[in-house]
Design a protein around this motif. Structure first.
Motif, mmCIF file in Angstrom:
data_model
loop_
_atom_site.group_PDB
_atom_site.id
_atom_site.type_symbol
_atom_site.label_atom_id
_atom_site.label_comp_id
_atom_site.label_asym_id
_atom_site.label_seq_id
_atom_site.Cartn_x
_atom_site.Cartn_y
_atom_site.Cartn_z
ATOM 1 N N LEU A 75 -43.360 -74.259 -8.977
ATOM 2 C CA LEU A 75 -41.882 -75.106 -8.991
ATOM 3 C C LEU A 75 -40.988 -74.517 -7.944
ATOM 4 N N LEU A 76 -41.347 -74.059 -7.219
ATOM 5 C CA LEU A 76 -40.504 -74.523 -5.799
ATOM 6 C C LEU A 76 -41.224 -75.254 -4.882
ATOM 7 N N ALA A 77 -41.958 -75.416 -4.796
ATOM 8 C CA ALA A 77 -42.759 -76.792 -4.523
ATOM 9 C C ALA A 77 -42.184 -78.185 -5.031
ATOM 10 N N LYS A 78 -42.131 -78.121 -6.388
ATOM 11 C CA LYS A 78 -41.730 -79.084 -6.607
ATOM 12 C C LYS A 78 -40.167 -79.906 -7.110
ATOM 13 N N SER A 79 -39.583 -78.309 -6.726
ATOM 14 C CA SER A 79 -37.785 -78.439 -6.429
ATOM 15 C C SER A 79 -37.708 -79.216 -5.004
ATOM 16 N N GLN A 80 -38.396 -78.213 -3.875
ATOM 17 C CA GLN A 80 -38.281 -79.187 -3.030
ATOM 18 C C GLN A 80 -38.322 -81.489 -2.995
ATOM 19 N N MET A 81 -39.825 -80.924 -3.096
ATOM 20 C CA MET A 81 -39.373 -82.309 -3.635
ATOM 21 C C MET A 81 -39.245 -83.362 -4.438
ATOM 22 N N LYS A 82 -38.417 -83.328 -5.217
ATOM 23 C CA LYS A 82 -37.697 -83.559 -5.824
ATOM 24 C C LYS A 82 -36.482 -83.901 -5.081
ATOM 25 N N ASP A 83 -35.884 -82.798 -4.522
ATOM 26 C CA ASP A 83 -34.738 -83.377 -3.673
ATOM 27 C C ASP A 83 -35.002 -84.729 -2.484
ATOM 28 N N ILE A 141 -43.398 -85.596 -8.415
ATOM 29 C CA ILE A 141 -44.618 -84.913 -8.298
ATOM 30 C C ILE A 141 -45.537 -85.360 -9.375
ATOM 31 N N ASP A 142 -45.337 -86.100 -10.027
ATOM 32 C CA ASP A 142 -46.116 -86.926 -11.213
ATOM 33 C C ASP A 142 -47.327 -87.248 -10.828
ATOM 34 N N LYS A 143 -47.299 -87.712 -9.588
ATOM 35 C CA LYS A 143 -48.605 -88.207 -8.665
ATOM 36 C C LYS A 143 -49.438 -87.289 -8.007
ATOM 37 N N VAL A 144 -48.179 -86.212 -7.442
ATOM 38 C CA VAL A 144 -49.281 -85.515 -6.552
ATOM 39 C C VAL A 144 -50.668 -84.765 -7.796
ATOM 40 N N ASN A 145 -51.655 -84.328 -6.590
ATOM 41 C CA ASN A 145 -53.251 -83.813 -7.439
ATOM 42 C C ASN A 145 -53.205 -82.636 -6.579
ATOM 43 N N VAL A 159 -41.689 -78.177 5.185
ATOM 44 C CA VAL A 159 -39.746 -77.979 5.018
ATOM 45 C C VAL A 159 -39.670 -77.140 4.601
ATOM 46 N N ASP A 160 -38.571 -76.252 4.858
ATOM 47 C CA ASP A 160 -38.395 -74.824 4.590
ATOM 48 C C ASP A 160 -37.899 -74.245 3.350
ATOM 49 N N VAL A 161 -38.181 -73.795 2.561
ATOM 50 C CA VAL A 161 -38.224 -73.997 0.707
ATOM 51 C C VAL A 161 -36.883 -73.829 0.906
ATOM 52 N N ASN A 162 -36.212 -72.975 1.671
ATOM 53 C CA ASN A 162 -34.895 -71.957 1.625
ATOM 54 C C ASN A 162 -33.677 -72.514 2.897
ATOM 55 N N THR A 163 -33.626 -73.974 1.723
ATOM 56 C CA THR A 163 -33.067 -75.247 1.666
ATOM 57 C C THR A 163 -32.670 -75.958 0.406
ATOM 58 N N GLY A 164 -31.262 -76.493 0.754
ATOM 59 C CA GLY A 164 -31.503 -77.575 -1.124
ATOM 60 C C GLY A 164 -31.197 -76.308 -2.295
ATOM 61 N N ALA A 165 -31.642 -76.827 -2.808
ATOM 62 C CA ALA A 165 -31.611 -76.497 -4.601
ATOM 63 C C ALA A 165 -32.460 -74.785 -4.621
ATOM 64 N N ILE A 183 -42.163 -84.714 4.834
ATOM 65 C CA ILE A 183 -42.383 -84.232 2.793
ATOM 66 C C ILE A 183 -42.442 -85.158 1.999
ATOM 67 N N ASN A 184 -41.962 -86.198 2.658
ATOM 68 C CA ASN A 184 -41.938 -87.124 2.063
ATOM 69 C C ASN A 184 -43.489 -88.094 2.000
ATOM 70 N N ASP A 185 -44.641 -87.573 2.470
ATOM 71 C CA ASP A 185 -45.805 -87.788 2.826
ATOM 72 C C ASP A 185 -46.505 -87.096 1.497
ATOM 73 N N LEU A 186 -45.679 -86.134 1.047
ATOM 74 C CA LEU A 186 -46.849 -85.339 -0.069
ATOM 75 C C LEU A 186 -47.302 -86.175 -1.375
ATOM 76 N N ASP A 187 -46.776 -87.585 -1.513
ATOM 77 C CA ASP A 187 -46.554 -88.453 -2.710
ATOM 78 C C ASP A 187 -47.831 -88.953 -2.916
ATOM 79 N N GLY A 188 -49.111 -88.717 -4.039
ATOM 80 C CA GLY A 188 -50.045 -88.690 -4.407
ATOM 81 C C GLY A 188 -50.924 -87.998 -3.737
ATOM 82 N N LYS A 189 -50.715 -86.959 -2.469
ATOM 83 C CA LYS A 189 -51.760 -85.962 -1.915
ATOM 84 C C LYS A 189 -52.094 -84.723 -3.127
ATOM 85 N N ARG A 190 -53.075 -83.949 -1.917
ATOM 86 C CA ARG A 190 -53.803 -82.732 -2.871
ATOM 87 C C ARG A 190 -52.944 -81.216 -2.167
ATOM 88 N N ILE A 191 -52.141 -80.763 -3.168
ATOM 89 C CA ILE A 191 -51.217 -79.686 -3.423
ATOM 90 C C ILE A 191 -51.803 -77.935 -3.419
#
Length: 335
Positions: A166-174, A179-183, A224-230, A147-155
């Motif tokens: 929003l679920l993707a952004k929440s996971q990345m923020k966790d 998320i501002d650098k994601v394309n 990453v499984d979204v059924n984790t964290g927040a 998940i740390n490789d998502l910085d600057g990638k195309r999603i």
């Protein structure tokens, strides 16, 4: 005995016979009447035919089960499903009156409430995130490994401020991803597997059945499984109508809720009832239907759990002011 008392007893007897006769006539009338527009509790429905705007997705399994199993019919209710292109489109049909009720991910409903676009009420819950039912995925040849490789990638995402966004952004923020650098690349779920395979996008958030389909056709693997964290057990979708419709049709609404509650309970207890419905209505092949990880189906609305949605939306900037989820929940039947 005095003549006055005799007259009084005769009058009372005559009144009793009159009441008995009236009761008998009323009983005969009730027994001979058409009960097709009454629910299982015996109350006449305001509407016996309703339209529900739906999406051909896993989320609507309980509705199709209620239809196939005769649960709506037992409540004196006839439900016509009206297919919509998206949750936003389904909601629009309910707002315009083209449909009575609509299913969508919760986000568009809260946006409409926050902006004052519509006065909506939730009438039934639908699904929540469960283990491996929603995930951020990639493919083996993608530069994304964690998940740390998502910085600057195309999603990919279906649209801004949707569950996929929003679920993707929440996971990345966790995980500390900027998320501002994601394309962000907007596309519908059915197109994502091919986009991953061709390298058009590096990763995507996918719910079932698109998750299993992408694994099958593009070799997609979870990051990453979204059924984790927040977002663990996060509310995904529900049914809503306008407050005006809810107030005008309380018995019809209660009948709908009872049928949906029974169907949701059955999906939890018996997967064998679900797979044929997925094949028939969601157009999923039998092999995929057996493999996919189902979301959690639930009909009863819980304000405290549902409040997680607008709270996340406010945190992510999808809405600009707080929304009280409890104020949007319609009366719920207790039987």
């Amino acid at each position: 005995m005095s003549r006055g008392r005799v007259r009084t007893r005769r009058a009372a007897l005559g009144l009793a016979l009159t009441v008995a006769a009236a009761t008998a006539l009323t009983g005969c009338s009730a027994l001979g009447s058409d009960s097709s527009n009454t629910s299982s509790t015996g109350g006449a429905l305001e509407k016996t035919k309703i339209k529900v705007a739906i999406l051909p997705t896993v989320d609507t399994v309980p509705l199709w089960l209620a239809q196939e199993g005769g649960y709506f019919k037992a409540e004196g209710l006839e439900v016509e499903a009206v297919t919509a292109a998206s949750g936003q489109a389904a909601m629009t049909k309910a707002i315009s009156g083209e449909a009575d009720i609509a299913i969508s991910s919760y986000m568009p409903f809260f946006v409409a409430k926050s902006t004052g676009a519509a006065d909506l009420q939730f009438v039934s819950d639908a699904t929540s995130v469960s283990s491996k039912s929603v995930a951020i995925v990639t493919v083996p040849n993608s530069p994304v490994k964690t998940i740390n490789d998502l910085d600057g990638k195309r999603i990919s995402m279906t649209a801004k401020n949707t569950a996929s966004d929003l679920l993707a952004k929440s996971q990345m923020k966790d995980h500390g991803v900027n998320i501002d650098k994601v394309n962000w690349v907007q596309m519908p779920f059915p197109n994502v597997a091919a986009a991953l395979a061709s390298g058009q996008v590096d990763a995507a958030l996918l719910p079932e059945p698109f998750l299993s389909q992408a694994a099958k056709t593009a070799g997609a693997i979870p990051v990453v499984d979204v059924n984790t964290g927040a977002t663990q057990d996060f509310p995904l979708s529900g049914y809503a109508s306008t407050r005006k419709w809810v107030q005008a049709n309380p018995k019809t609404l209660a009948a709908f809720q009872r049928a949906m509650a029974k169907a949701s309970s059955d999906t939890t207890n018996d997967r064998s009832k679900i797979e044929p419905i997925l094949v028939k209505y969601a157009k999923i092949d039998e092999g995929t239907a057996k493999l996919l990880n189902l979301p959690a189906f639930v009909a009863k609305l819980d304000a405290r759990r549902l409040q997680r949605v607008p709270d996340l939306m406010l945190q992510m900037g999808a809405i600009t002011s707080p929304v009280d989820a409890a104020s949007m929940i319609a009366p719920q039947t207790t039987n």
